[in-house]
Design an enzyme around this catalytic site. Structure first.
Site: not given
Length: 359
Positions: A98, A123-124, A182, A218, A245-246, A296, A318
């Site tokens: 990202g 990971v941030g 986000c 996404k 996403n996760t 996923g 992933g």
């Protein structure tokens, strides 16, 4: 009756060209009726007797990819980190880490923790920032013949627009993927991707900024009705949708009472989430006409084919890249062989095969 060798050569050239363009096995069968030299028939039959006859190419909107296997954002660095391990030119493409308006240091260690059938990460969203990416990473990426998709995120609508604006002036990208999972800091921290109105707003603004390239969105899995969110993104200008996403999750050490990660929570990924995400892809497919990229728990060829069968046009690999850096390339090779053995020469014969009712 004499044999016209020139006519036979012309017919053979036509047959070979048709085989190259279509991958159809019947091309070689047509030649056997010509009565020509056995060596040519042997060459043509050999061609369709190899996995090279399988056509893995796909279209996602205006973008054509050589195959449906892409490496997912956040698991493949900027692509360059894997270039000595993976033949990037064999992949359908990959999605970068990202990219944000300014560099981000990310979360404290530890950032990864293994879970049963999966992994937690926190990971941030660490990254070098969009300008450093354009100056330092992109010039090297241009050397590879693969589709590079830039993942874009922000904490305000203006962040998304500015990142795309910078990327629009650079060469070497095939498209953008918006991460809408986000928090919107201007609206109390609500996730962009959890509200149809916010999704429409950020996708619409990104669409105006992204005049040169396709725009993927996404989606977040944390929604009551993913079809509603998907339609909002599509109507606002998304060319394709990545699902998903996760999943927010956590792991603790009960002895110390502390998180196993540097943050209290992280994102769950890996095989454990595949059944949930598979349903989300199916629900999304029923709601929109846009192409879908499934993400996923993709580790095996069966995983790839499952996603295609419920309506995905492609998949992203992933977590598997953490355990096997060559997982994405291995899947391309395995998919080719599996389809050939099944006498399936195009992916259209697999896609959308899922039947909602057994019987």
């Amino acid at each position: 009756m004499s044999f016209d060798s020139s006519l036979y050569r012309r017919l053979a050239d036509w047959a070979a060209a048709r085989l190259l363009l279509t991958g159809k096995p019947e091309t070689a069968v047509t030649v056997r009726f010509c009565g020509g030299p056995g060596w040519l028939r042997g060459i043509l039959l050999h061609e369709v007797s190899s996995a090279g006859a399988v056509d893995l190419s796909i279209k996602i909107g205006a973008l054509r990819l050589r195959n449906p296997i892409l490496a997912a954002s956040g698991t493949f660095g900027y692509g360059l980190e894997f270039a000595h391990l993976v033949d990037l030119n064999r992949l359908g493409g990959f999605v970068t880490k990202g990219l944000s308006r300014e560099p981000i240091e990310g979360a404290p260690a530890p950032r990864l923790y293994p879970t049963p059938s999966g992994m937690l990460n926190a990971v941030g969203l660490q990254n070098v920032g969009v300008r450093a990416f354009v100056a330092e990473k992109l010039p090297v990426l241009r050397k590879f013949d693969t589709a590079t998709i830039a993942n874009v995120f922000g904490y305000t609508l203006e962040d998304y627009v500015e990142v795309i604006r910078v990327l629009e002036d650079a060469e070497g990208l095939a498209g953008y993927e918006l991460n809408v999972s986000c928090p919107n800091v201007k609206k109390g921290g609500m996730q962009f991707g959890s509200d149809p109105a916010l999704v429409a707003e950020v996708v619409g603004a990104a669409r105006k900024a992204a005049s040169k390239r396709p725009l993927w969105v996404k989606l977040s899995p944390l929604v009551t009705d993913i079809g509603l969110i998907a339609r909002a993104a599509e109507e606002a200008g998304a060319d394709a949708l990545t699902v998903a996403n996760t999943y927010p999750a956590m792991a603790i050490d009960f002895r110390s009472g502390k998180s196993r990660l540097g943050n209290p929570t992280g994102g769950l990924s890996g095989p454990a989430i595949k059944p949930i995400t598979l349903r989300l892809v199916w629900e999304t497919k029923k709601a929109v006409k846009s192409p879908i990229i499934g993400l996923g728990g993709v580790e095996t060829v069966e995983d790839v084919l499952d996603y295609l069968a419920v309506g995905a046009s492609a998949v992203q690999v992933g977590t598997a890249s953490f355990t096997d850096p060559r997982a994405s390339q291995r899947l391309v090779e395995a998919l080719t062989n599996v389809l050939f053995e099944a006498k399936t020469f195009t992916l259209n014969e697999i896609r959308d095969k899922f039947l909602a009712e057994n019987g």
